[in-house]
Design an enzyme around this catalytic site. Sequence first.
Site, PDB file in Angstrom:
ATOM      1  CE  LYS A 109     -37.115  -6.958 -70.947  1.00 15.22           C
ATOM      2  NZ  LYS A 109     -37.217  -6.008 -71.868  1.00 15.22           N
ATOM      3  N   GLY A 140     -37.788  -0.490 -72.509  1.00 15.06           N
ATOM      4  CA  GLY A 140     -36.648  -0.382 -72.324  1.00 15.06           C
ATOM      5  C   GLY A 140     -35.802   1.061 -72.843  1.00 15.06           C
ATOM      6  CB  SER A 151     -40.202   2.842 -69.426  1.00 13.63           C
ATOM      7  OG  SER A 151     -39.231   2.469 -70.367  1.00 13.63           O
ATOM      8  CG  HIS A 174     -41.315  -9.848 -73.917  1.00  9.37           C
ATOM      9  ND1 HIS A 174     -40.448  -9.079 -74.616  1.00  9.37           N
ATOM     10  CD2 HIS A 174     -41.473  -9.103 -72.859  1.00  9.37           C
ATOM     11  CE1 HIS A 174     -40.289  -7.956 -74.144  1.00  9.37           C
ATOM     12  NE2 HIS A 174     -40.667  -7.917 -72.807  1.00  9.37           N
ATOM     13  CD  GLU A 214     -44.033  -5.899 -71.544  1.00  9.98           C
ATOM     14  OE1 GLU A 214     -43.535  -5.403 -70.426  1.00  9.98           O
ATOM     15  OE2 GLU A 214     -43.369  -6.514 -72.198  1.00  9.98           O
ATOM     16  CD  GLU A 269     -37.231  -7.535 -74.798  1.00  9.98           C
ATOM     17  OE1 GLU A 269     -36.787  -8.420 -73.932  1.00  9.98           O
ATOM     18  OE2 GLU A 269     -37.262  -6.265 -74.519  1.00  9.98           O
ATOM     19  CG  ASN A 307     -38.986  -9.866 -68.663  1.00  9.97           C
ATOM     20  OD1 ASN A 307     -38.296 -11.061 -68.977  1.00  9.97           O
ATOM     21  ND2 ASN A 307     -39.464  -9.321 -69.848  1.00  9.97           N
TER      22      ASN A 307
HETATM   23  P1  PGA Z   1     -38.740  -2.128 -69.155  1.00 11.19           P
HETATM   24  O1  PGA Z   1     -39.143  -3.789 -69.790  1.00 11.19           O
HETATM   25  O2  PGA Z   1     -39.454  -2.398 -68.101  1.00 11.19           O
HETATM   26  O3  PGA Z   1     -37.186  -2.423 -69.099  1.00 11.19           O
HETATM   27  O4  PGA Z   1     -39.199  -1.404 -70.149  1.00 11.19           O
HETATM   28  C1  PGA Z   1     -40.459  -4.423 -69.764  1.00 11.19           C
HETATM   29  C2  PGA Z   1     -40.417  -5.690 -70.376  1.00 11.19           C
HETATM   30  O5  PGA Z   1     -39.801  -5.863 -71.530  1.00 11.19           O
HETATM   31  O6  PGA Z   1     -41.156  -6.545 -70.028  1.00 11.19           O
END
Ligand code: PGA
Length: 285
Positions: free
Chosen positions: A46, A204, A240, A128, A198, A130, A44
Amino acid sequence: MVAFGQWIGYGATPRQGVPARWCHYRQIRNRFGVRGIEVIIAANWKMNPPLADAAALAVAYAADSFDGVTRILFPPAPYLVQMGVRLDGTDMLVGGQDCHHNASGAHTGDVAAGMLADCGARVVLLGHSERRADHGEDDALVATKAAAALSAGLDVMICVGETLDQREAGSAEAVVTAQLEGSVPAGIDASRLMLAYEPVWAIGTGKVAGVEEIAAMHAAIQQWLAKRDLASVPILYGGSVKPGNADAIFGVPDVGGALVGGASLKAEDFNGICSAGARAAAARS
Ligand code: PGA
């Protein structure tokens, strides 16, 4: 041609020593038309990276493949066609990071599921955290988006996960179950659905959920799926994931793969996670 989402019927008979759950993955793998027990690893991106770096990353991704691993790339929408072309002929699929719930119309800045499909997407990421936080998307909207995506011929990967406050309040499972109830369209065909658990506090942040936490939540999600005749749906973990923790995460029962953000922006890191996926797939075979 075998469409994404179609099970072509390679044997899914449980074998001695192989948990029935993982035999379901063999069915899932078959929908990609490849044999073996499958681990799904999705990148992903983003709102990253610049196009020149994206092109270089796609070239690096295209150079590798990993036994038992299906890779999916969710690039920013403007890059979809180019990434699809660069990955054509490889075993890495491309998908959209979001879609609108309408098929067309006056929705400035939005992208319809059919447009993603026309640009080569086979799947779309929905719900997601976000999107839920930045755009106020709720479960009902995610469900309508999922319906629109399915109508346009895309498969869907629906994300769920609790915040730190919700976990600390002891309501993580209740929150995730409510998200599943609200976001997964009733009567969905199991072969067209993937889930990503998640925990919001792990995205992140460098904080990865402990294997016990992941195991407990994936088991709860698996139970929810089983009650709806969706037991074969893969449940990815996200938050992460890195080469250094991927083996432990893939060792957790009911973890069917990973949704990878930050680490997918470095080919070496993403490949490291895919190598761990291949080890897990081999161990499950
Ligand atoms: P990350 O993001 O691996 O940077 O924690 C995962 C995601 O948001 O899909």
